[in-house]
Write a protein that holds these residues in place. Structure first.
Motif, PDB file in Angstrom:
ATOM      1  N   THR A   1       4.546  62.387  81.244  1.00 15.07           N
ATOM      2  CA  THR A   1       4.724  62.651  82.803  1.00 15.07           C
ATOM      3  C   THR A   1       4.456  64.065  82.987  1.00 15.07           C
ATOM      4  N   ASP A   2       4.913  65.179  82.190  1.00 10.79           N
ATOM      5  CA  ASP A   2       4.508  66.390  82.332  1.00 10.79           C
ATOM      6  C   ASP A   2       2.918  66.664  82.566  1.00 10.79           C
ATOM      7  N   VAL A   3       2.182  65.973  81.411  1.00  9.53           N
ATOM      8  CA  VAL A   3       0.712  66.067  81.743  1.00  9.53           C
ATOM      9  C   VAL A   3       0.040  65.514  82.980  1.00  9.53           C
ATOM     10  N   PHE A   4       0.553  64.377  83.394  1.00 10.77           N
ATOM     11  CA  PHE A   4       0.038  63.920  84.600  1.00 10.77           C
ATOM     12  C   PHE A   4       0.484  64.559  85.715  1.00 10.77           C
ATOM     13  N   ASP A   5       1.401  65.252  85.848  1.00 13.14           N
ATOM     14  CA  ASP A   5       1.916  66.196  86.808  1.00 13.14           C
ATOM     15  C   ASP A   5       1.189  67.253  86.888  1.00 13.14           C
ATOM     16  N   GLN A   6       0.571  67.785  85.628  1.00 17.54           N
ATOM     17  CA  GLN A   6      -0.090  69.007  85.663  1.00 17.54           C
ATOM     18  C   GLN A   6      -1.666  68.705  86.358  1.00 17.54           C
ATOM     19  N   ILE A   7      -2.339  67.515  85.916  1.00 16.53           N
ATOM     20  CA  ILE A   7      -3.149  67.132  86.407  1.00 16.53           C
ATOM     21  C   ILE A   7      -3.445  66.698  87.765  1.00 16.53           C
ATOM     22  N   ASP A   8      -2.354  66.309  88.383  1.00 10.03           N
ATOM     23  CA  ASP A   8      -2.165  65.869  89.972  1.00 10.03           C
ATOM     24  C   ASP A   8      -1.933  67.316  90.410  1.00 10.03           C
ATOM     25  N   GLU A   9      -3.196  67.996  90.882  1.00  7.98           N
ATOM     26  CA  GLU A   9      -2.881  69.451  91.403  1.00  7.98           C
ATOM     27  C   GLU A   9      -2.407  69.203  92.996  1.00  7.98           C
ATOM     28  N   SER A  10      -3.030  68.155  93.650  1.00  6.39           N
ATOM     29  CA  SER A  10      -2.440  68.011  94.901  1.00  6.39           C
ATOM     30  C   SER A  10      -1.185  67.532  95.273  1.00  6.39           C
ATOM     31  N   GLY A  11      -0.472  66.881  94.192  1.00  8.43           N
ATOM     32  CA  GLY A  11       0.901  66.541  94.269  1.00  8.43           C
ATOM     33  C   GLY A  11       1.100  65.057  94.924  1.00  8.43           C
TER      34      GLY A  11
END
Length: 103
Positions: free
Chosen positions: A87-97
């Motif tokens: 989840t942390d990895v995908f949150d970091q990849i999703d820069e636009s939120g």
């Protein structure tokens, strides 16, 4: 007397008196009492053996169940850590939120 008889039976089962000695004394009285005494000794020994075996088996089964519970808890904890890391990895990849990943 009754009290002495009960004490003698207890001592023969627990090893305080050799039951063969008691058997010789009973043989003087009657063969019926010899048969009753032998039945009592056999029953007491098998009953005691079954109780001890049951306690040992129950303890072993409970210990195994506790081990399985501990293994399952450890597995679930590792799973939660992996899900959190992903989840942390995908949150970091999703820069636009937005909750979406685009290239």
């Amino acid at each position: 007397s009754l009290l002495e008889s009960i004490l003698t039976l207890f001592q023969t089962v627990t090893g305080g008196i050799e039951w063969a000695d008691v058997l010789k004394s009973l043989a003087v009285i009657s063969d019926v009492w010899v048969a009753v005494f032998v039945f009592f000794i056999a029953f007491a020994q098998f009953a005691l053996l079954n109780i001890i075996t049951g306690v040992v088996c129950t303890t072993a089964i409970e210990a195994t169940n506790n081990d399985q519970d501990m293994v399952m808890q450890a597995h679930l904890l590792r799973k939660k850590k992996y899900v959190k890391a992903l989840t942390d990895v995908f949150d970091q990849i999703d820069e636009s939120g937005t909750g979406f990943i685009t290239f």
